[in-house]
Design a protein around this motif. Structure first.
Motif, PDB file in Angstrom:
ATOM      1  N   LEU A   1      42.304  38.869  32.498  1.00 14.41           N
ATOM      2  CA  LEU A   1      40.700  39.664  32.255  1.00 14.41           C
ATOM      3  C   LEU A   1      41.464  40.697  33.223  1.00 14.41           C
ATOM      4  O   LEU A   1      41.033  41.619  33.408  1.00 14.41           O
ATOM      5  N   GLU A   2      42.331  40.451  34.784  1.00 12.29           N
ATOM      6  CA  GLU A   2      42.606  41.685  35.453  1.00 12.29           C
ATOM      7  C   GLU A   2      43.303  42.886  34.900  1.00 12.29           C
ATOM      8  O   GLU A   2      43.389  43.778  35.207  1.00 12.29           O
ATOM      9  N   ARG A   3      44.140  42.140  34.135  1.00  9.35           N
ATOM     10  CA  ARG A   3      44.747  42.961  33.648  1.00  9.35           C
ATOM     11  C   ARG A   3      44.109  43.843  32.222  1.00  9.35           C
ATOM     12  O   ARG A   3      43.939  45.193  32.439  1.00  9.35           O
TER      13      ARG A   3
ATOM     14  N   ALA B   1      43.682  48.320  32.697  1.00  9.50           N
ATOM     15  CA  ALA B   1      42.807  49.692  32.064  1.00  9.50           C
ATOM     16  C   ALA B   1      41.660  49.831  31.375  1.00  9.50           C
ATOM     17  O   ALA B   1      41.985  50.635  30.787  1.00  9.50           O
ATOM     18  N   HIS B   2      40.458  48.887  31.289  1.00 12.62           N
ATOM     19  CA  HIS B   2      39.457  49.513  30.590  1.00 12.62           C
ATOM     20  C   HIS B   2      38.008  49.121  31.817  1.00 12.62           C
ATOM     21  O   HIS B   2      37.773  48.406  31.413  1.00 12.62           O
TER      22      HIS B   2
ATOM     23  N   VAL C   1      34.393  43.413  32.626  1.00 12.83           N
ATOM     24  CA  VAL C   1      34.168  43.311  33.794  1.00 12.83           C
ATOM     25  C   VAL C   1      33.388  42.019  34.064  1.00 12.83           C
ATOM     26  O   VAL C   1      33.818  41.138  35.209  1.00 12.83           O
ATOM     27  N   GLY C   2      32.132  41.643  33.581  1.00 11.40           N
ATOM     28  CA  GLY C   2      31.528  40.890  33.325  1.00 11.40           C
ATOM     29  C   GLY C   2      31.988  39.209  33.563  1.00 11.40           C
ATOM     30  O   GLY C   2      31.926  38.367  34.058  1.00 11.40           O
ATOM     31  N   LEU C   3      32.917  39.027  32.683  1.00 16.64           N
ATOM     32  CA  LEU C   3      33.708  38.350  32.196  1.00 16.64           C
ATOM     33  C   LEU C   3      34.218  37.883  33.335  1.00 16.64           C
ATOM     34  O   LEU C   3      35.045  36.220  34.035  1.00 16.64           O
TER      35      LEU C   3
END
Length: 920
Positions: free
Chosen positions: A184-186, A190-191, A198-200
Motif C-alpha cells: 500500500l505504501e508503494r 504512485a497515486h 490512503v485510507g487503507l
C-alpha cells in the motif's frame, strides 16, 4: 474455455492454429476494441474515432476497411475463420465474452465486490487475485487507441486500480495488516490523491501499531489535495483520521452515508422497472453510468428510484447523493452551478472551498468522485445541462436521473439507459388501494375498486389521494366516491402531460371535503413559487396564528394534498400545486389573491429583517417595511436557531425574490437581498447570494432608485468576493462607488472603498488595497460613521500584517480597538483582538498573542457567536503548540472540534484535527 483474446497488456489472439500475426498498432487496437465489445456491432464511425481521434484523414473509412480485411485474414490463419463479421453499420467480433481477458477480469471484480459487501472477504480476495492475474502490463499496451478507445483503456486502468483497492480491503478484513503496509505504501506513492487507497494504508499502519505514521499519511493526503485541487479529504477518510486520533477505530470503514428521502409508503408494482434498474447496475460495461427514468407528472418516478436506491445502498459504500433539481418549472429550477454546489456539499466539500464557476466545480466534483463508489440521484431534471457535468469519470459511480423529458442531448455524449414509466397495471393499482384501505375493504367492493382505479387513471399520486379520502371515512361505501368522481361535468380537464382528467377529479374530491380554513390555505399556499412551505408561512399567508395554521396544514397533509418532508416543513407535488393555483384563480377574487401574495412576501421580509437583527445588527441601511407583518415569528434571538430555520428556507430565497420581481414588488426584492446578506455571510452559498443580489439590482433599476442600485451593486460585489471572483467584484464595486458618489451617499462610498480594498487584497494588489482602505477610513471619519471607520482600521491592520509590517498593523488595530470599545461594539472588538493575536504571533511574540486571543474568546463567548468562538480556539491551540505548551493545547482544540462538528463546519473541524495531529 481458455481465453483467446488478450487486451490487458500487449494485444494478442490465439486460435487453434497458434497466435495470430497482427501487423501495426492500429490493427491491434482494432481487434482489442472489437473484443471489448464482443458480440456487439461497433459502428464504423466509432471505430474511426477510436483509431484516429478528432482529426481522421479523408481516407479513414477506406483505411479502416483495409485494416479489417487484414485482421480477418490473421484470424483465419490462426484457426478462427468467420469470427470477424460485417454487420450494418459496422463490424462485430463473434466470440463469447469469456474468451476475452478483460471481460473475465471485470466479471471477477463484480463478483468479488458482491462478496465483499456480503461479508465474505476470503472469497472476495480469491476472486480479485484471479482477476488481477489477467493483467500483463498496461491495457492495449502495444496499441494506439484514440478518442473513445483511449477512454476505454483508461477505464480498464481505473477498474484495475479500484480492484487492487478492493483486494487490500478484503485482506485487511482478514487481518493481513503487516503484509499490506509495504504494497500500500508503494501504491500510495504512485497515486497520492486516491483517498480510499490512503485510507487503507492508514488502517494497516494503525493496526501495526504505527499510529503516528497513519496520521502523517493523512497529513500528506490533505496537503496533496489542497495543492492540486483546493479541496479537503472526503468524509470517510476524515472520520478514519478522527478515529485514529482517538485511538479508536469503532467507526465502521464501510458505512453508507445517504441523503435519500424516506421510501414512499404503500408502494406497489413496478417489478419490471425495478428489474431494469438492477440489470443496469449489473451491466458488464461500466461506461453505461447514466440511467434516466422518464414519465409524466405524478406517475411515480421519484418513488421508484428512492425505493430502488434504498435496496442497493450497500453497493455504494461511499454514499448516495440526492438532489431535487425542480426542473419541471424553469422559474424555480436549480442552475447547473447550483446543482454542482448541492452535490459538492453532500460529498463533504467545505462551503468556503466551493469554486466560483460551474466549470471549476465540475473539475472538483470529478476529483472527489474519482475512485469512489457513489450513487448520484438527480430528481426532476429539466435539461441535459443538469446531468452532463455530473457524469462520473470513473467506473465505480452511477448517476440516476428522473425527468419528464428524454434528455436526448445526454445520449449524444454518453451511453444512457432508459426506463419509461406509464400508469400502473390494473392488478398493481388494485394492490396499492388494498395496501392503503385494507384487503377486506377492497374485497367487499371489487367492482367499485376496479372503477376507482380507472377513474384515477391508475396514476399513483391520484390513487393515494383517493385512498386517503376513503381511509378517513371507514364507513363510506367506495361506490359513493366512485359516483362522485364519475360526475365529469363538474370540472374541465387539467392541461398537463398525459391523461389527467381523472387525476384532477380525484384532487377535487379531496379538496372539496376540506374545512373552509384548510381549503383556503391550500389555495393560497399554491401561490408560493417553489411549493416548499413551512407551517409558519401557512399561518401568515392566511392571517392566522401559528397554532391555527398548524391545524390547517395538518389537515392538508392528512388528505395527501401536501407531504411533510421535515418537522414543520411541507412540500407540494408539482401537479398538486398546479391544481392549487387553478383553485385560487377560480375561488379567490383577484384582490384576495393579491393580498395573499403581499402576505407571503411580507412574511419573508419580516423573517429576513428579524434574522438580520440577530445575525448582523450593524447592517441597518435597509429597513423592512412589511404592510402586513405576521403575528408570530419562527425564531427568537438565538443565532443558531435563526440559522437553522433559514437553512430550511435557503432554496426558497431566490425563487421568492424572483416571484416578487415578477409581481412588481421591486422594493421588497432589494430589501430581501440586503437583509439576507448576514445569513449568507454565516453560511456561504455564494451562488444564491449572487443570484438574489442580481435580482435586487434589476429591481432597483426598474424602480429608478440610484441609491438602492448602488447598494445592490455593492452587495453583489461582496457576494462575488465571497465566491472568490475578485475581478468581477471590482467591476460591481466600482459601479457602486460611482453611483453612491453621484448620489452624495458618503456612507455608501466609504463601504465601497472598504470592499474594494478587500477584493484588491485578495488579488495580491496590496498597495492599491491599502490606499482604498485609507480612503474608506477618511470618508467614514468625515461622515462620523464610527462603525465604518472601525472596519477600515481593522482591514488596514490585516493588510499591513500581510505585507510584513507588523508595527503598522498593530497601530491600526489598536486604534480600531479603542473605537470599538467606546462604541460598545463587542463583535468588532472581538474581531480586532483576534487580528492583534494573529499579528503578534507572526512576529513570534506569543504571550501577547495568547492574551489577545483570550480577550477575543471571552467576547465571542459572551455574544454567543459559536463559529467565531471555534476559530479563536483553534488559534489559541496553534499558538500554545508554537510556545511549547503542548499539554495545554489539546483542550481548546478539542473544544473547537466539538463546536465545528455541531455547526457542521468541516473546514474548521479539519483545521482543529490537523493541529491535534501535531500533538501526536
Amino acid at each position: 474455455m481458455s481465453v483467446r483474446v488478450r487486451v490487458l497488456g500487449p494485444v494478442g489472439v490465439v486460435g487453434p492454429g497458434g497466435p495470430a500475426t497482427l501487423v501495426g498498432a492500429r490493427q491491434r487496437t482494432l481487434l482489442a476494441l472489437l473484443a471489448l465489445n464482443a458480440g456487439t456491432v461497433v459502428p464504423c464511425a466509432r471505430l474511426v474515432d477510436a483509431l484516429w481521434g478528432d482529426d481522421p484523414p479523408r481516407t479513414a473509412v477506406r483505411t479502416l476497411h483495409s485494416h479489417v480485411s487484414r485482421v480477418r485474414q490473421a484470424l483465419e490463419a490462426c484457426g478462427l475463420p468467420g469470427v470477424l463479421l460485417t454487420r450494418d453499420p459496422g463490424y462485430l467480433l463473434g466470440l463469447p465474452r469469456d474468451q476475452v481477458d478483460a471481460h473475465r477480469f471485470e466479471d471477477a471484480v463484480r463478483e468479488a465486490r458482491a462478496c465483499l459487501d456480503g461479508g465474505s472477504p476470503d472469497r472476495a480476495a480469491a476472486l480479485l487475485d484471479e482477476g488481477l492475474a489477467w493483467w500483463r502490463g498496461d491495457a492495449l499496451a502495444d496499441g494506439a487507441p484514440d478518442g473513445w478507445g483511449r477512454a476505454e483503456a483508461d477505464r480498464l486502468t481505473e477498474i484495475r486500480l479500484a480492484a487492487t483497492e478492493d483486494l487490500w480491503d478484503a485482506r485487511l478484513h482478514l487481518d493481513r495488516h503487516a503484509e499490506a503496509v509495504p504494497e500500500l505504501e508503494r501504491l500510495a506513492a504512485a497515486h497520492p490523491t486516491r483517498e480510499r487507497l490512503v485510507g487503507l494504508l492508514m488502517l494497516a499502519l494503525f493496526h501495526c501499531g504505527r499510529h503516528v505514521d497513519a496520521l502523517d499519511r493523512y497529513r500528506r493526503l490533505s496537503a496533496h489535495l489542497a495543492d492540486e485541487f483546493g479541496v479537503d479529504p472526503g468524509s470517510r477518510v476524515r472520520e478514519l483520521h478522527a478515529a485514529i486520533l482517538r485511538g479508536d477505530l469503532a467507526v465502521p470503514d464501510r458505512t453508507v452515508a445517504t441523503q435519500l428521502p424516506a421510501r414512499v409508503g404503500h408502494f406497489a408494482g413496478r417489478v419490471d422497472e425495478l428489474g431494469a434498474l438492477s440489470r443496469w447496475l449489473a451491466e458488464p460495461s461500466p461506461e453505461t453510468q447514466v440511467m434516466v427514468v422518464r414519465g409524466s407528472a405524478g406517475i411515480g418516478k421519484t418513488a421508484l428510484v428512492v425505493r430502488w436506491a434504498h435496496e442497493v445502498a450497500a453497493r455504494f459504500p461511499d454514499g448516495i447523493v440526492f438532489v431535487d433539481l425542480r426542473g419541471h418549472d424553469p422559474e424555480t429550477a436549480l442552475t447547473p452551478g447550483e446543482v454542482l454546489a448541492h452535490v459538492l456539499d453532500a460529498l463533504g466539500l467545505p462551503r468556503d472551498r466551493l469554486p466560483a464557476s460551474a466549470e471549476q466545480r465540475t473539475a472538483v466534483y470529478r476529483s472527489l468522485i474519482h475512485g469512489r463508489r457513489t450513487l448520484v440521484v438527480l430528481d426532476n431534471a429539466g435539461t441535459a445541462d443538469h446531468v452532463l457535468p455530473l457524469v462520473p469519470n470513473s467506473a465505480n459511480s452511477r448517476v440516476l436521473v428522473t425527468s419528464r423529458h428524454r434528455l436526448a442531448a445526454v445520449s449524444a455524449y454518453h451511453v444512457v439507459r432508459h426506463v419509461e414509466l406509464d400508469a400502473l397495471g390494473p392488478d398493481d393499482a388494485h394492490t396499492l388501494l388494498a395496501r392503503v384501505l385494507g384487503r377486506a375493504r377492497v374485497a367487499a367492493e371489487p367492482e367499485a375498486t376496479a372503477r376507482l382505479a380507472e377513474l384515477c387513471g391508475r396514476i399513483p399520486i391520484a390513487l393515494r389521494v383517493a385512498a386517503a379520502r376513503l381511509s378517513g371515512r371507514p364507513r363510506q361505501p367506495m361506490a359513493e366516491l366512485v359516483a362522485d368522481l364519475s360526475d365529469e361535468g363538474r370540472l374541465d380537464a387539467l392541461s398537463v402531460d398525459g391523461d389527467t382528467h381523472s387525476v384532477r377529479t380525484v384532487f377535487a374530491s379531496a379538496y372539496e371535503v376540506l374545512s373552509d380554513p384548510a381549503a383556503r390555505m391550500f389555495r393560497l399556499l399554491g401561490l408560493h413559487p417553489s411549493g416548499n412551505v413551512s407551517s409558519w408561512l401557512a399561518a401568515a399567508v392566511t392571517g392566522d396564528t401559528h397554532g391555527r395554521g398548524r391545524r390547517g396544514i395538518d389537515e392538508l397533509a392528512a388528505a395527501h394534498l401536501l407531504s411533510e418532508v421535515a418537522v414543520g416543513r411541507y412540500r407540494f407535488h408539482d401537479l398538486m400545486r398546479l391544481y392549487a393555483v387553478e383553485r385560487a384563480e377560480r375561488d379567490e377574487e383577484g384582490a384576495a389573491r393579491d393580498d395573499a401574495v403581499g402576505r407571503l412576501l411580507d412574511w419573508y421580509l419580516a423573517v429576513a429583517s428579524a434574522a438580520n437583527r440577530v445575525l448582523d445588527p450593524a447592517r441597518d441601511r435597509v429597513v423592512a417595511t412589511p404592510r402586513q407583518p405576521p403575528r408570530e415569528l419562527p425564531f427568537g434571538t438565538d443565532p443558531d436557531e435563526v440559522l437553522a430555520f433559514l437553512d430550511g428556507e435557503r432554496d426558497n430565497l431566490v425563487p421568492v425574490a424572483g416571484f416578487a420581481l415578477r409581481h412588481g414588488h421591486h422594493r421588497t426584492v432589494c430589501q430581501l437581498a440586503y437583509l439576507t446578506s448576514g445569513y449568507f455571510e454565516s453560511r456561504g452559498y455564494a451562488d444564491s447570494r449572487i443570484a438574489i443580489h442580481r435580482l435586487g439590482l434589476e429591481a432597483a433599476r426598474r424602480g429608478a432608485d440610484p441609491v438602492v442600485e448602488g447598494l445592490m451593486h455593492s452587495g453583489l460585489g461582496v457576494a462575488l468576493i465571497a465566491a472568490r471572483r475578485y475581478e468581477d467584484a471590482l467591476g460591481e464595486l466600482r459601479e457602486a462607488l460611482r453611483l453612491m458618489a453621484a448620489a452624495g451617499d458618503q456612507r455608501g462610498v466609504g463601504h465601497a472603498y472598504n470592499n474594494l480594498a478587500a477584493a484588491l487584497g485578495e488579488l495580491g494588489r496590496f498597495d492599491e488595497a491599502i490606499v482604498a482602505c485609507e480612503q474608506a477610513h477618511a470618508v467614514h471619519v468625515a461622515n462620523a460613521h464610527t462603525l465604518g471607520a472601525i472596519l477600515a482600521l481593522n482591514n488596514l491592520g490585516h493588510l499591513y500584517a500581510r505585507v510584513g509590517q507588523p508595527e503598522q498593523s498593530l497601530h491600526h488595530l489598536r486604534r480600531g480597538l479603542r473605537l470599538a470599545r467606546d462604541a460598545n461594539d463587542r463583535r468588532l472588538e472581538a474581531a480586532i483582538q483576534h487580528g492583534i493575536g494573529e499579528t503578534h504571533r507572526s512576529t513570534g511574540t506569543l504571550d501577547p498573542a495568547l492574551e489577545a486571543f483570550a480577550e477575543a474568546l471571552a467576547l465571542r463567548r459572551g455574544a454567543g457567536n459559536r463559529h467565531y468562538e471555534a476559530r479563536t480556539l483553534v488559534e489559541i491551540g496553534t499558538t500554545l503548540i508554537m510556545a511549547g505548551r503542548r499539554a495545554e493545547a489539546g483542550k481548546p482544540l478539542e473544544e473547537a472540534l466539538t463546536i465545528a462538528g455541531e455547526l457542521g463546519d468541516e473546514h474548521l473541524a479539519d483545521r482543529a484535527r490537523a493541529e491535534l495531529a501535531r500533538l501526536g
